[in-house]
Scaffold this active site. Structure first.
Site, PDB file in Angstrom:
ATOM      1  N   ASN A 147      43.395  26.549  60.999  1.00 43.12           N
ATOM      2  CA  ASN A 147      44.646  25.694  61.218  1.00 43.12           C
ATOM      3  C   ASN A 147      44.980  25.052  59.904  1.00 43.12           C
ATOM      4  OD1 ASN A 147      43.373  26.560  64.194  1.00 43.12           O
ATOM      5  ND2 ASN A 147      45.035  25.348  64.513  1.00 43.12           N
ATOM      6  N   TYR A 182      53.403  37.647  68.232  1.00 48.39           N
ATOM      7  CA  TYR A 182      53.131  37.045  66.944  1.00 48.39           C
ATOM      8  C   TYR A 182      51.970  37.541  66.642  1.00 48.39           C
ATOM      9  CZ  TYR A 182      51.121  33.776  63.882  1.00 48.39           C
ATOM     10  OH  TYR A 182      50.500  32.973  62.722  1.00 48.39           O
ATOM     11  N   ASN A 194      55.603  22.760  67.562  1.00 44.73           N
ATOM     12  CA  ASN A 194      54.476  23.593  68.579  1.00 44.73           C
ATOM     13  C   ASN A 194      53.082  23.153  68.293  1.00 44.73           C
ATOM     14  OD1 ASN A 194      56.313  25.222  70.019  1.00 44.73           O
ATOM     15  ND2 ASN A 194      56.342  26.511  68.113  1.00 44.73           N
ATOM     16  N   SER A 233      45.896  35.465  60.210  1.00 42.84           N
ATOM     17  CA  SER A 233      45.436  34.053  60.998  1.00 42.84           C
ATOM     18  C   SER A 233      44.056  34.741  61.746  1.00 42.84           C
ATOM     19  CB  SER A 233      46.719  34.121  61.831  1.00 42.84           C
ATOM     20  OG  SER A 233      46.327  33.024  62.877  1.00 42.84           O
ATOM     21  N   LYS A 264      50.258  40.084  63.491  1.00 43.24           N
ATOM     22  CA  LYS A 264      49.214  39.762  62.368  1.00 43.24           C
ATOM     23  C   LYS A 264      48.305  40.802  62.298  1.00 43.24           C
ATOM     24  CE  LYS A 264      50.839  35.611  60.822  1.00 43.24           C
ATOM     25  NZ  LYS A 264      51.299  35.584  59.638  1.00 43.24           N
TER      26      LYS A 264
HETATM   27  C1  UD1 Z   1      48.422  28.218  66.887  1.00 38.47           C
HETATM   28  C2  UD1 Z   1      48.710  29.496  67.362  1.00 38.47           C
HETATM   29  C3  UD1 Z   1      48.369  30.583  66.265  1.00 38.47           C
HETATM   30  C4  UD1 Z   1      48.736  30.287  64.942  1.00 38.47           C
HETATM   31  C5  UD1 Z   1      48.521  28.564  64.626  1.00 38.47           C
HETATM   32  C6  UD1 Z   1      49.129  28.459  63.185  1.00 38.47           C
HETATM   33  C7  UD1 Z   1      48.877  29.266  69.738  1.00 38.47           C
HETATM   34  C8  UD1 Z   1      48.289  29.947  70.993  1.00 38.47           C
HETATM   35  N1  UD1 Z   1      48.193  29.685  68.672  1.00 38.47           N
HETATM   36  O1  UD1 Z   1      47.408  27.681  66.823  1.00 38.47           O
HETATM   37  O2  UD1 Z   1      48.448  31.569  66.691  1.00 38.47           O
HETATM   38  O3  UD1 Z   1      48.234  30.908  64.120  1.00 38.47           O
HETATM   39  O4  UD1 Z   1      48.918  27.850  65.649  1.00 38.47           O
HETATM   40  O5  UD1 Z   1      48.855  26.957  62.892  1.00 38.47           O
HETATM   41  O6  UD1 Z   1      49.837  28.941  69.957  1.00 38.47           O
HETATM   42  N2  UD1 Z   1      47.809  20.647  70.933  1.00 38.47           N
HETATM   43  C9  UD1 Z   1      47.743  19.662  72.008  1.00 38.47           C
HETATM   44  N3  UD1 Z   1      48.987  18.772  71.932  1.00 38.47           N
HETATM   45  C10 UD1 Z   1      50.196  19.438  71.134  1.00 38.47           C
HETATM   46  C11 UD1 Z   1      49.958  20.694  70.182  1.00 38.47           C
HETATM   47  C12 UD1 Z   1      48.621  21.228  70.212  1.00 38.47           C
HETATM   48  O7  UD1 Z   1      46.900  18.904  72.524  1.00 38.47           O
HETATM   49  O8  UD1 Z   1      51.063  18.907  71.405  1.00 38.47           O
HETATM   50  C13 UD1 Z   1      46.179  21.199  70.875  1.00 38.47           C
HETATM   51  C14 UD1 Z   1      46.239  22.653  71.488  1.00 38.47           C
HETATM   52  O9  UD1 Z   1      46.090  22.783  72.536  1.00 38.47           O
HETATM   53  C15 UD1 Z   1      44.826  23.056  70.467  1.00 38.47           C
HETATM   54  C16 UD1 Z   1      45.176  22.207  69.403  1.00 38.47           C
HETATM   55  O10 UD1 Z   1      45.903  21.330  69.533  1.00 38.47           O
HETATM   56  O11 UD1 Z   1      43.759  22.810  71.064  1.00 38.47           O
HETATM   57  C17 UD1 Z   1      45.690  22.865  68.090  1.00 38.47           C
HETATM   58  O12 UD1 Z   1      46.952  23.453  68.593  1.00 38.47           O
HETATM   59  P1  UD1 Z   1      48.001  24.069  67.453  1.00 38.47           P
HETATM   60  O13 UD1 Z   1      48.265  22.962  66.363  1.00 38.47           O
HETATM   61  O14 UD1 Z   1      49.157  24.566  68.239  1.00 38.47           O
HETATM   62  O15 UD1 Z   1      47.219  25.568  66.913  1.00 38.47           O
HETATM   63  P2  UD1 Z   1      46.526  26.484  67.653  1.00 38.47           P
HETATM   64  O16 UD1 Z   1      46.926  26.674  68.895  1.00 38.47           O
HETATM   65  O17 UD1 Z   1      45.148  26.482  67.230  1.00 38.47           O
END
Ligand code: UD1
Length: 339
Positions: free
Chosen positions: A180, A150, A199, A125, A154
């Site tokens: 992502n 987690y 999440n 990742s 990795k």
């Molecule tokens: C997350 C994980 C990462 C993992 C990846 C898998 C964390 C800190 N990192 O990455 O380790 O490999 O997923 O796909 O959790 N966001 C919102 N609202 C939401 C959800 C997300 O604004 O309800 C924003 C987050 O702040 C971020 C972006 O969307 O800026 C992407 O978030 P997310 O899909 O959770 O991925 P990562 O955090 O990049």
């Protein structure tokens, strides 16, 4: 004769897409999964897409005997290892669960592989890069200390593969660092099925669009980015799956330049949270109720891939336009909601 590939965790989101692409590329695929974080929905979808079932074994990769028996029952040319826990928050509250499951299962797979000359592909990742100063990141960027157990697993699995490939004659491996992953198969028969409250951003978007969630929280609009929201590199899951086919071809085709190689798998294009939501609305015509919320602890400001190594060495690049990816995620959400 066609080559046989084991996909551990192949009943899950990414594993099921990889199973389809590998099968369509002519590989024999064996899926093994303990179904701890998914049901048989995606495997059923895989069967419909391919028009035939794939060999499936329900088993836990933490059990040495089960792994050895599996490797004795087939002659695998390569294994792609997905079988792992992946909830960042849960890994912080239950670190031992994550270390035990993610490390033990991978050690068992590498051990069984090295005894039998089977090549290993590890699903890593971009989380290993942490916060970076000057995105895009190349594979030469240093890894940062992981911010969660987690993320640590990795990094540790990458190291287990690197060190084992260096030490054991005949063992080779590739780690793919995904940015992502989002979206679903164009058939809408397989996709992401998060358990409970999602999440990740896109499943939250599609569930809000479907009325399952009231409102999407946008975590922070005061980041130093053009619109104040975080930047990520959203990679279509089918494009991502195709990268695995290219990597397996490289491993089995004798094309590796060293026993252990790493590739970034991303589009090379940064997209903000607001841009993703807006593009989703435009692509689907469905409004997403959202509000600005505080930053989420642990989020990095901006990260995207420099995918040029994968382009050059794997002959792979991301192709599916973002609007199509977002439409596919919405079609999948509607399919799941109807079920
Ligand atoms: C997350 C994980 C990462 C993992 C990846 C898998 C964390 C800190 N990192 O990455 O380790 O490999 O997923 O796909 O959790 N966001 C919102 N609202 C939401 C959800 C997300 O604004 O309800 C924003 C987050 O702040 C971020 C972006 O969307 O800026 C992407 O978030 P997310 O899909 O959770 O991925 P990562 O955090 O990049």
């Amino acid at each position: 004769m066609s080559k046989t590939v084991l996909v551990s965790g192949g009943a899950g989101y990414i594993g099921s897409h990889v199973t389809v692409e590998l099968s369509q590329a002519g590989y024999e695929v064996v899926v093994a999964d303990n179904l701890s974080n998914c049901d048989l929905t995606c495997l059923e979808g895989v069967r419909k897409i391919l028009g035939h079932p794939v060999t499936f074994k329900e088993m836990d990769f933490c059990t040495v005997k089960a792994v050895e028996d599996l490797f004795d029952s087939f002659r695998f040319d390569a294994v792609i290892h997905f079988a792992a826990f992946k909830a960042v928050g849960e890994s912080v509250s239950e670190p031992l669960k994550y270390y035990r499951n993610n490390l033990e299962s991978f050690i068992n797979v590498v051990e069984a592989s090295r005894k039998r000359g089977c090549a290993v592909l590890f699903s890593s990742s971009a989380t290993v890069y942490g916060e970076v100063d000057n995105p895009p990141v190349t594979e030469k960027n240093d890894r940062q200390s992981a911010t969660s157990p987690y993320g640590n697993t990795k990094q540790m699995c990458e190291d287990i593969l690197r060190d084992s490939a260096a030490a054991y004659e005949g063992l080779s491996g590739i780690a793919l660092r995904y940015f992502n992953p989002i979206g679903a198969h164009p058939s809408a028969l397989i996709g992401e099925l998060p358990r409970g409250v999602p999440n990740n951003l896109l499943p939250y978007v599609t569930q809000t669009a479907a009325g399952i969630r009231d409102c999407l929280s946008i975590f922070g609009d005061d980041y130093p980015t053009p619109d104040g929201t975080c930047l990520r590199d959203y990679i279509d899951v089918v494009d991502l799956a195709k990268a695995h086919v290219c990597a397996v071809g490289r491993m089995l085709g004798g094309k590796m330049e060293s026993a252990y190689e790493i590739f970034n798998i991303g589009t090379g294009r940064p997209v903000s949270v607001l841009e993703l939501v807006k593009t989703f609305e435009e692509a689907t015509g469905v409004k997403v109720n959202c509000r600005i919320a505080p930053r989420r602890p642990g989020d990095v400001t901006a990260i995207w891939a420099d995918p040029s190594l994968a382009v050059e060495k794997l002959g792979w690049k991301a192709e599916r336009p973002l609007v199509e990816t977002l439409r596919s995620a919405w079609q999948w959400q509607q399919y799941v909601s109807r079920k």
